[in-house]
Motif scaffolding. Structure first.
Motif, PDB file in Angstrom:
ATOM      1  N   THR A 131       0.838  -1.205   0.000  1.00 39.55           N
ATOM      2  CA  THR A 131       0.000   0.000   0.000  1.00 39.55           C
ATOM      3  C   THR A 131       0.870   1.253   0.000  1.00 39.55           C
ATOM      4  N   GLN A 180      -7.288   0.994  -0.450  1.00 40.17           N
ATOM      5  CA  GLN A 180      -7.626  -0.293   0.164  1.00 40.17           C
ATOM      6  C   GLN A 180      -8.867  -0.220   1.046  1.00 40.17           C
ATOM      7  N   ASP A 217      -5.684  -1.229  -5.044  1.00 35.37           N
ATOM      8  CA  ASP A 217      -5.221  -1.819  -3.787  1.00 35.37           C
ATOM      9  C   ASP A 217      -6.292  -2.751  -3.220  1.00 35.37           C
TER      10      ASP A 217
HETATM   11 MG    MG Z   1      -2.138  -2.728   2.030  1.00 38.32          MG
END
Ligand code: MG
Ligand code: ATP
Lengths: 252, 249
Positions: free
Chosen positions: B54, B95, B169
């Protein structure tokens, strides 16, 4: 009132001390400090004011107002320590508000240009402005930290720093102004404002005291709005890096 | 690390990293990463939790800046471009699928609104259909959606920015198998028809296997292996071997 009778009022300080002790509120120290500080500060101010009023020299008036501003900055800056340059930002805000309000008051001959009026009104304006600044900074840093993910989202999509915290900025400006507005709504009904009470006790005509108090009410509403807006727009940019990234905020 | 990357490595990669490091709270999170994301391909970015995947995508979108090294977007150093244009050019689907306060419609309109434009009713409906969401959700409070619905809104929202490079993500983590298939098809189609470069983080190695044309394996802040499926499979790195354990085949 003599110094002797004044010392009797210390009885009032014992009540919170006693309550704090029995209920374990842990406020004994703060109460004592508050009582002691207010005593020393007010007596000192009394003598200083007496000197300034007697001399009637503009330089002393300006110095006195500057002293108030410096003290207000000193008090409020801890709440904004996450914001770079908060000291001078507060200073600019308070000076701007003081200059603006005095320009209107003196320029339109609303009050006479004497030390008594200038200093007491400045005290109220700067004091109110300081409280507003503290409320605003507290709320603003908390809001920004609480909605970090939204700000990050807006930045990630190509939004500007301003766009990414606009909602938090407006919400904090609004929230910090509410106490001033609310207390003005019930003024006279629930409580008589301190200054008006003081004037009435000192023997002034109630209608005159009311007129003067109204002036103060409007003045405080104006300073409330100006403080939060000015400080907000001066400070939001320092929560970001040059590359428009939201900095981490240390809330204590 | 395998230096022979086959012929997929383009002379002008969409994104190139050169010795990139990132540090936060006195810990090294990304450690001297050098590599590239080939233009017009899907790169699957895989690796265990906490590997720094990330963080790496946020570096490429300019949400954070490296403490060392250089990131080049289409050959141009990221610092030489305005953060706003980098972020529009290199879109990211985060994410956590964060939603702004308001309706689904407001969330979809966000990228346009940020540029002073508005999202038309037809655009909104078309966008919803594109990611397989019923249009009746448009007026719902975005924060009350299910995890999977939020992911779809989040994907649709980033697509509205029409970025030439897309960083994804974990965008299908909460989706049911048929939605997952729909989203995979959508992204693959985008890549094929609009020549968009994709970097796709996934924990689902079967998914990586399906969609990945080029692979990055990150472990502990380092880029341990890059290349085609076969190259990853032939890796000598113990951590990489353990991580892919026969799934990529
Ligand atoms: Mg991540
Ligand atoms: N701002 C930050 N401050 C401190 N540590 C951070 C910060 N951002 C990330 N980290 C740490 O860096 C490491 C990598 O985080 P990152 O989110 O990039 O991992 P990831 O590979 O995406 O993991 P996952 O697969 O679980 O999403 C983690 O140990 C995380 O705790």
């Amino acid at each position: 009132m003599s110094w002797m009778t004044l010392s009797l009022t210390l009885l009032f300080v014992f009540i919170p001390l006693l309550l704090s002790k029995t209920l374990n509120l842990g406020l004994e120290r703060d109460t004592m400090v508050a009582a002691l500080r207010s005593t020393i500060q007010l007596i000192a101010v009394g003598f200083v004011l007496k000197f300034v009023f007697d001399s009637e020299h503009p330089i002393f008036i300006i110095l006195m107002v500057l002293l108030m501003i410096v003290a207000a900055v000193q008090n409020a800056r801890h709440k904004g320590k996450a914001i770079k340059g908060i000291t001078w930002k507060l200073f600019v805000t308070f000076v701007a508000i003081e200059v603006l309000t005095q320009t209107v008051l003196l320029g339109l001959h609303i009050v006479p240009a004497t030390a008594q009026y200038i200093i007491s009104l400045s005290g109220m304006v700067i004091g109110n402005s300081m409280v507003l600044a503290i409320l605003f900074l507290n709320r603003f840093t908390a809001e920004v930290e609480a909605h970090r993910d939204e700000s990050e989202l807006i930045l990630s999509l190509g939004g500007t720093p301003k766009q990414s915290i606009n909602r938090q900025l407006l919400k904090s400006i609004q929230a910090s102004m509410i106490p001033t507005i609310e207390s003005q709504k019930t003024i006279g009904l629930v409580q008589l404002p301190g200054m008006m009470s003081g004037q009435i006790i000192a023997g002034a005509d109630p209608i005159q005291a009311v007129q003067f108090q109204l002036l103060v009410v409007f003045l405080l509403l104006a300073t409330a709005a100006m403080t939060s807006v000015l400080l907000g727009f001066l400070s939001y940019r320092s929560l970001f890096t040059e590359r428009m990234q939201l900095l981490k905020i240390d809330l204590d | 690390m395998n230096q022979e990357n086959g012929d997929i490595v383009s002379p002008s990669p969409a994104i190139r990293l050169d010795g990139v490091s990132y540090r936060a709270n006195h810990t090294d999170i990304i450690k001297k990463v050098s590599g590239q994301f080939p233009t017009g391909n899907i790169t699957a970015l895989i690796g265990p939790s906490g590997a720094g995947k990330t963080t790496l995508l946020k570096l490429c979108n300019g949400l954070i800046s490296p403490v060392q090294g250089g990131i080049y977007i289409e050959g141009k150093r990221i610092e030489e471009q305005s953060p706003l244009s980098v972020r529009r050019h290199v879109g990211i689907v985060l994410q956590s699928s964060p939603m702004i306060q308001g309706t689904v419609q407001a969330n979809l309109a966000l990228p346009l609104q940020l540029r002073g434009k508005t999202l038309s009713e037809e655009q909104a409906i078309a966008t919803m259909e594109r990611v397989g969401l019923p249009t009746s959700l448009l007026t719902r409070d975005a924060r009350e959606l299910s995890g999977g619905q939020k992911q779809k809104v989040s994907i649709a929202r980033t697509l509205l920015n029409e970025s030439k490079i897309l960083l994804l993500d974990e965008i299908t983590a909460s989706l049911d198998p048929s939605s997952l298939q729909e989203i995979e098809d959508l992204i693959v189609k985008l890549k094929d028809t609009e020549k968009i470069t994709i970097v796709w983080i996934t924990h689902n190695l079967e998914q990586a296997n399906r969609i990945g044309e080029y692979f990055w394996v990150m472990v502990d802040g380092q880029l341990r292996e890059v290349g085609t499926k076969e190259e990853i499979y032939a890796s000598e790195d113990e951590d990489v071997k353990r991580f892919v354990k026969g799934v990529l085949s």
